[in-house]
Scaffold this active site. Structure first.
Site, PDB file in Angstrom:
ATOM      1  N   GLU A 123      77.201  64.463 -20.282  1.00 23.97           N
ATOM      2  CA  GLU A 123      76.558  65.335 -21.267  1.00 23.97           C
ATOM      3  C   GLU A 123      76.684  66.807 -20.874  1.00 23.97           C
ATOM      4  OE1 GLU A 123      72.106  65.655 -23.346  1.00 23.97           O
ATOM      5  OE2 GLU A 123      72.438  64.341 -21.617  1.00 23.97           O
ATOM      6  N   LYS A 159      73.781  65.383 -30.948  1.00 23.18           N
ATOM      7  CA  LYS A 159      72.679  64.563 -30.427  1.00 23.18           C
ATOM      8  C   LYS A 159      71.540  64.491 -31.438  1.00 23.18           C
ATOM      9  CE  LYS A 159      70.078  64.022 -26.074  1.00 23.18           C
ATOM     10  NZ  LYS A 159      69.927  64.591 -24.698  1.00 23.18           N
ATOM     11  N   CYS A 212      73.160  60.606 -24.532  1.00 21.55           N
ATOM     12  CA  CYS A 212      72.023  60.321 -23.653  1.00 21.55           C
ATOM     13  C   CYS A 212      70.835  59.687 -24.382  1.00 21.55           C
ATOM     14  CB  CYS A 212      71.611  61.571 -22.895  1.00 21.55           C
ATOM     15  SG  CYS A 212      70.716  61.196 -21.351  1.00 21.55           S
ATOM     16  N   GLY A 241      61.664  74.518  10.317  1.00 21.99           N
ATOM     17  CA  GLY A 241      60.792  74.435  11.471  1.00 21.99           C
ATOM     18  C   GLY A 241      60.678  72.987  11.908  1.00 21.99           C
ATOM     19  N   SER A 263      58.557  70.605  14.139  1.00 21.65           N
ATOM     20  CA  SER A 263      57.250  70.627  14.799  1.00 21.65           C
ATOM     21  C   SER A 263      57.016  69.485  15.767  1.00 21.65           C
ATOM     22  CB  SER A 263      56.154  70.594  13.733  1.00 21.65           C
ATOM     23  OG  SER A 263      56.159  69.337  13.066  1.00 21.65           O
ATOM     24  N   ILE A 320      56.354  64.006  11.689  1.00 25.20           N
ATOM     25  CA  ILE A 320      57.193  63.094  10.915  1.00 25.20           C
ATOM     26  C   ILE A 320      57.903  63.798   9.762  1.00 25.20           C
ATOM     27  CG2 ILE A 320      55.269  62.365   9.446  1.00 25.20           C
ATOM     28  CD1 ILE A 320      58.071  60.074  10.712  1.00 25.20           C
TER      29      ILE A 320
END
Length: 574
Positions: free
Chosen positions: A41, A113, A150, A323, A325, A328
């Site tokens: 598209e 469309k 779409c 960063g 640390s 997680i």
């Protein structure tokens, strides 16, 4: 018909580059025996172009590239469907979202469309007018094609319990005598959506007794990630071919058309539909989300990797910084960044303070060595103390509180942005969806950055994906996975000092954010009233922060960003 699905990664506004990819892939498809090539598209202008469509020059330049493209000699050999914005003189926005049939060295036909999505991240009604009718049918190699774009394929009333629109363009194309349905798409990824797409196309093919060819966009544009997975579906609803996930691909195959009148009455009316249970709605895609199986984590990893890579490169960056640390979230972000950009293009910086545990520094450095990324340490204690000294006269008589915690985060944000400015590296923020939802993040601190790479992953998902990366070899040090999560901004701090346990928090957030459930329905579902009201209060209070956050890569049914549009100033309370 020999049909090709040219699943390419387009860039918004790169008209000539996108057109060159069309020529390149069409030549390959022609060499493979294709008679028709489908592209995604809005191929030539890229998707989503947003307010660029309001610039007349943008639309005119795209049309000029289309006209030049159509004259290429390759379209004397093979036909192609290419998406573009088409100007019109009628009332309304003045544009159609259109597909051009390039055939015989010219634009042989244009199809517009019909259904314009305006929910979640979509805002097509702002820019385009809906086509009042489906079609016209176009003919290629003797086959009458019903061309759709779409969303036109996403309103089958026998598949969806609550269709969004009063009309179904596919029914209109079938009634006109279409012998095959073709669709050019830019359908963005969300967890569980590829399977819904397969089921939906299969159900539509069976219902109408017609084969369907759908070419989907692949790649990342801003916060959206497009998974590809273009499909050729036979008239019996079975998938004949599927293109690759999260990478460019070209599929060429013979898809058998059904001559008009050859379809059975049962296929037309949906006989046998019970074998294809209808989905609830687009808004309940979260119901399809698995409990982070290997397959689900593999899919997420590919989506985020593609999203980081395309966002970085398409915005003109070549490297990234973050960063690190020892926690997680930053660990997972570093893994994904190295995967997306190459370890040599990723810099990590540890910025310990008086509250940073030695294990955090050790684990951060270990992770960086395992990934092969650049690693630096900048101790912030001296800077932090200078801030405290400067503010002491203003803060006299006031006890330390979250202000001092935020100062540390903002010092780190400043240092990271300085490195980004000096080197041209994109700063990746490392916050997750649970933090963004509840405001457990610092404006101009850990929220600083150009892209929130994991901003649509709950804390639960962050842990699951991190463990998945460790399944074959230990990449992330186990202490990062096992120790209680902490921001380390005061003594002995853990996230659960401020937030409900993540296993409870994430369930409420998912039901509220992705399923649109308010307080009453959450409580009816079995969540405690205290938990619900506590969480929803945090969500409401944090809206002003999210409005200033970096764009987050969307991988769920509903992310914070373009698809989340709540006011900041209001008096509604859950």
């Amino acid at each position: 018909m020999n049909i090709a699905l040219a699943q390419i990664d387009t860039t918004v506004g790169a008209f000539e580059r996108n057109a060159a990819r069309v020529v390149e892939e069409t030549k390959k498809a022609a060499d493979g025996g294709a008679q028709l090539v489908l592209f995604p598209e809005l191929t030539l202008c890229g998707y989503p172009p947003k307010d660029l469509l309001e610039l007349g020059e943008f639309v005119d330049r795209c049309r000029a590239v289309l006209e030049e493209l159509a004259r290429n000699e390759i379209f004397q050999r093979v036909s192609a469907l290419v998406g573009f914005p088409e100007r019109h003189r009628g009332p309304g926005a003045g544009l159609f979202n259109a597909a051009a049939l390039l055939q015989g060295g010219r634009v042989a036909a244009v199809v517009r469309k019909c259904l314009l999505p305006t929910y979640d991240v979509f805002d097509e009604g702002r820019y385009f007018d809906p086509s009042p009718e489906a079609g016209p049918l176009v003919e290629v190699a003797g086959v009458k094609l019903g061309v759709s774009i779409c969303e036109d394929l996403w309103n089958d009333k026998q598949f969806w319990k609550q269709p969004r629109y009063p009309r179904d363009p596919i029914e209109e194309l079938v009634a006109r005598g279409a012998e095959m349905i073709v669709n050019i798409s830019a359908s963005p990824y969300a967890v569980g959506k590829p399977e819904i797409r397969r089921r939906m196309l299969g159900a539509a093919a069976r219902r109408h007794g017609l084969p369907i060819a759908m070419c989907n966009l692949v790649g990342g544009n801003d916060s959206l990630v497009f998974d590809g997975l273009s499909l050729l579906v036979r008239a019996d609803g079975e998938v004949q071919r599927e293109a690759a996930a999260f990478r460019e691909d070209l599929v060429v195959a013979n898809l058998e058309a059904r001559p008009h009148g050859a379809r059975t009455v049962g296929a037309r009316t949906g006989v046998g539909r019970a074998a294809e249970p209808p989905a609830e709605s687009l808004a309940s895609l979260a119901e399809m989300e698995s409990d982070y199986t290997d397959d689900a984590c593999s899919e997420l990893a590919e989506a985020l990797t593609l999203g980081i890579r395309d966002y970085t490169l398409k915005t003109g960056f070549r490297s990234a910084v973050l960063g690190l640390s020892g926690g997680i979230d930053s660990a997972l972000t570093a893994v994904l960044a190295a995967r997306a950009l190459g370890a040599q293009n990723v810099t990590t910086i540890a910025m310990p303070s008086r509250y940073t545990a030695s294990m955090s520094n050790e684990d951060a450095e270990t992770l960086a060595k395992r990934l092969g990324v650049s690693f630096h340490t900048i101790a912030i204690e001296g800077i932090f103390q200078s801030y405290l000294t400067a503010l002491a006269p203003l803060f006299a008589g006031r006890q330390p509180d979250v202000t001092e915690e935020n100062l540390q985060a903002r010092i780190r944000g400043t240092l990271l942005m300085a490195f980004s400015n000096k080197t041209g590296a994109l700063l990746l923020s490392t916050g997750n969806k649970s933090e963004l939802a509840t405001g457990f993040c610092t404006l101009y601190g850990d929220m600083a950055g150009g892209l929130a790479a994991i901003g649509d992953l709950s804390k639960t998902a962050v842990y699951a994906l991190s463990r998945w990366f460790n399944r074959e070899r230990e990449v992330i040090p186990p202490r990062i996975l096992d120790r209680p999560p902490t921001a380390e901004l005061r003594e002995n701090q853990t996230d659960q000092d401020t937030l409900p346990p993540y296993e409870d928090l994430d369930q409420v957030l998912r039901a509220h954010v992705e399923e649109h459930l308010g307080a009453r329905r959450l409580i009816e579902r079995g969540f405690s009233e205290d938990l619900v009201r506590r969480v929803l209060k945090l969500v409401v209070q944090s809206e002003y922060k999210r409005r200033q956050a970096a764009p987050a890569l969307r991988v769920t049914a509903r992310a914070f960003g373009e698809g989340w549009r709540f006011p900041i100033a209001h008096a509604y309370r859950h």
